[in-house]
Design an enzyme around this catalytic site. Sequence first.
Site, PDB file in Angstrom:
ATOM      1  N   PRO A  12       0.803  -1.226   0.000  1.00 51.56           N
ATOM      2  CG  PRO A  12      -0.172  -1.154   2.109  1.00 51.56           C
ATOM      3  CD  PRO A  12       0.527  -2.080   1.161  1.00 51.56           C
ATOM      4  CG  ASN A  13      -0.247   4.327   1.294  1.00 50.09           C
ATOM      5  OD1 ASN A  13      -1.226   4.842   0.750  1.00 50.09           O
ATOM      6  ND2 ASN A  13      -0.296   3.814   2.506  1.00 50.09           N
ATOM      7  NE  ARG A  20       2.010  13.902   0.590  1.00 44.31           N
ATOM      8  CZ  ARG A  20       1.078  13.709   1.527  1.00 44.31           C
ATOM      9  NH1 ARG A  20      -0.095  13.218   1.201  1.00 44.31           N
ATOM     10  NH2 ARG A  20       1.314  13.997   2.788  1.00 44.31           N
ATOM     11  CB  ALA A  79       2.047   0.309   6.535  1.00 53.11           C
ATOM     12  CD  GLU A 100      10.910  -7.691   5.556  1.00 50.88           C
ATOM     13  OE1 GLU A 100      11.413  -8.696   6.110  1.00 50.88           O
ATOM     14  OE2 GLU A 100      10.384  -6.754   6.182  1.00 50.88           O
ATOM     15  CG  HIS A 102      11.430  -2.564   4.095  1.00 51.72           C
ATOM     16  ND1 HIS A 102      10.063  -2.421   4.053  1.00 51.72           N
ATOM     17  CD2 HIS A 102      11.663  -3.748   4.711  1.00 51.72           C
ATOM     18  CE1 HIS A 102       9.498  -3.466   4.624  1.00 51.72           C
ATOM     19  NE2 HIS A 102      10.446  -4.291   5.030  1.00 51.72           N
ATOM     20  NE  ARG A 109      10.771   5.835   8.357  1.00 53.27           N
ATOM     21  CZ  ARG A 109       9.805   5.724   7.438  1.00 53.27           C
ATOM     22  NH1 ARG A 109       9.809   4.685   6.593  1.00 53.27           N
ATOM     23  NH2 ARG A 109       8.858   6.619   7.369  1.00 53.27           N
TER      24      ARG A 109
END
Length: 146
Positions: A12-13, A20, A79, A100, A102, A109
Amino acid sequence: MTDQLVLLLSGPNLNLLGDREPDVYGSATLDDHVAVARETAQAHGLTVEHVQSNHEGELIDAIHGARANAAAIVINPGAFTHSSWAIHDALAAFDGPIVELHLSNPDGREAWRRTSVVAPVATGSISGFGGDGYRLALDAVAALLA
Ligand code: CA2
C-alpha cells in the site's frame, strides 16, 4: 529455455512514490524502481512480474498465484510489513526464495516500524538503500536461484 519468473510485490501507498515524502523514500517513482528490477533481472536471465496493490487480499492472491508460476518473490509489503499475519502465512506457503525489500531502514525509524511480521518467513531482507535496493534484491534472487 524460458526465463524464470520473479514476482515483485509492492504494498500500500507505494504507488505514491515520487509524489510525497522524497526525503524518506527518494524522488524516483515506483515505475522507475520496477524498471531497474526488470533490467537487473534480464541481466540474470530472469523475468519480473510486478503487482502493486493497496489491498491485503490482492497481495495474498498474487502470492498464491506465485506458487504455480514464480521461482522467487521480492516483496515490499509497505506498512503491512508491521501488521499482516495474513501475508506472513501466504508467504510461508511459498516454496522458493523470498526477499523482503524496503527503501528506508525501518529499524531506524518509529518504534512500530521495528517489527516485521514478514521477516520470519523471508530468506533475507534488504533495507535502507533506497532505489538501489531493487538491483540488490534481484542480484540476491539470482544468487539464490543459481
Ligand atoms: O521503506 C519502505 O520501503 C517501507 O516499506 C515503506 C512503507 C512503510 O510503511 C514501511 O515502514 C517501510 C510506506 C510506503 C508509503 O510510501 C509513500 C510514498 C510516498 C508518499 C507517501 C507514502
